[in-house]
Write an enzyme that holds these catalytic residues in place. Sequence first.
Site, short mmCIF file in Angstrom:
data_model
loop_
_atom_site.label_atom_id
_atom_site.label_comp_id
_atom_site.label_asym_id
_atom_site.label_seq_id
_atom_site.Cartn_x
_atom_site.Cartn_y
_atom_site.Cartn_z
N SER A 1 0.82 -1.21 0.00
CA SER A 1 0.00 0.00 0.00
C SER A 1 0.86 1.26 0.00
O SER A 1 2.01 1.26 0.44
CB SER A 1 -0.92 0.02 1.22
OG SER A 1 -1.65 -1.17 1.31
N1 SAH Z 1 -0.63 -5.00 4.07
C1 SAH Z 1 0.06 -5.31 2.84
C2 SAH Z 1 -0.79 -4.98 1.65
C3 SAH Z 1 -0.84 -6.12 0.72
S1 SAH Z 1 -2.10 -6.08 -0.50
C4 SAH Z 1 1.42 -4.63 2.80
O1 SAH Z 1 1.75 -3.85 3.68
O2 SAH Z 1 2.19 -4.91 1.88
C5 SAH Z 1 -3.32 -7.13 0.24
C6 SAH Z 1 -2.94 -8.56 0.52
O3 SAH Z 1 -4.12 -9.23 0.98
C7 SAH Z 1 -2.46 -9.36 -0.68
O4 SAH Z 1 -1.18 -9.87 -0.42
C8 SAH Z 1 -3.49 -10.47 -0.82
O5 SAH Z 1 -2.95 -11.71 -1.24
C9 SAH Z 1 -4.04 -10.57 0.59
N2 SAH Z 1 -5.37 -11.17 0.73
C10 SAH Z 1 -6.44 -11.06 -0.10
N3 SAH Z 1 -7.49 -11.78 0.37
C11 SAH Z 1 -7.07 -12.35 1.54
C12 SAH Z 1 -7.69 -13.22 2.49
N4 SAH Z 1 -8.94 -13.66 2.36
N5 SAH Z 1 -6.96 -13.60 3.57
C13 SAH Z 1 -5.67 -13.19 3.75
N6 SAH Z 1 -5.04 -12.38 2.87
C14 SAH Z 1 -5.72 -11.96 1.78
#
Ligand code: SAH
Length: 230
Positions: free
Chosen positions: A80
């Site tokens: 993000s």
């Molecule tokens: N907080 C992260 C943002 C990553 S983007 C950072 O700081 O880099 C969001 C992430 O959520 C992705 O890696 C995606 O694979 C994950 N995601 C999506 N659906 C999910 C679920 N049901 N359970 C766990 N993770 C999930």
Amino acid sequence: MNRLYLGIFLFLPLFLASQNDYLESRERMIADGIKSRGVKDKATLRALLEVPRHLFVPQEIRSQAYRDGPLPIGFGQTISQPYIVAFMTEAIRPESNFKVLEIGTGSGYQAAILSRIVDSVYTIEIIDELHLRSNKQLKELGYNNVLTKSADGYYGWEDKGPFDAIVVTAAAEFVPPPLIAQLKEGGRMIIPVGTPFATQQLLMVTKKGGKTKSRNLMFVRFVPFTRKSE
Ligand code: SAH
């Protein structure tokens, strides 16, 4: 021996300079993109200064790590934007005794930021490879109060709950009921809700007297919340 000294003599200043560069980049990132847009919480700002964001993005795009935007981290996912990480962190009003659940570990950056402020962070990632990679990075940097797991975050992490705060970093179509159940009385959950790939509402869900309330904090665009069965 002489060669070793020569090596240290030549490369140590370069190494230190590059570390400083990143510190300056972080200072600039905070001043230009975060403080200027209203984030004030001291602990949040300190964590953003401390955590080396460039180590959470793929090596090829390290030089862009301190730009105020999201960046690709592989598998169609993104780290993000720094401002959004700061905003979400401040919004849960983190305290040093908090136990926080994060859904969507991704790069591990948001978890690292939280770990500098609260007592413990539990973070769940649905993509195995991202889980393994971020877990390794968090361990290498010594963020030992972060516990990671590879699973569908829809169900939360029941045996570790309830949590003082929950941070969801993928856009869901609705607030998963298990997450509401695992939020402490008086707790705060921040979660983007809406249609995937469109603009979503960043909701603040609060729980008081067993009742939940939610309000929209801003419009955002997150990668979709996916489910294990799909
Ligand atoms: N907080 C992260 C943002 C990553 S983007 C950072 O700081 O880099 C969001 C992430 O959520 C992705 O890696 C995606 O694979 C994950 N995601 C999506 N659906 C999910 C679920 N049901 N359970 C766990 N993770 C999930």
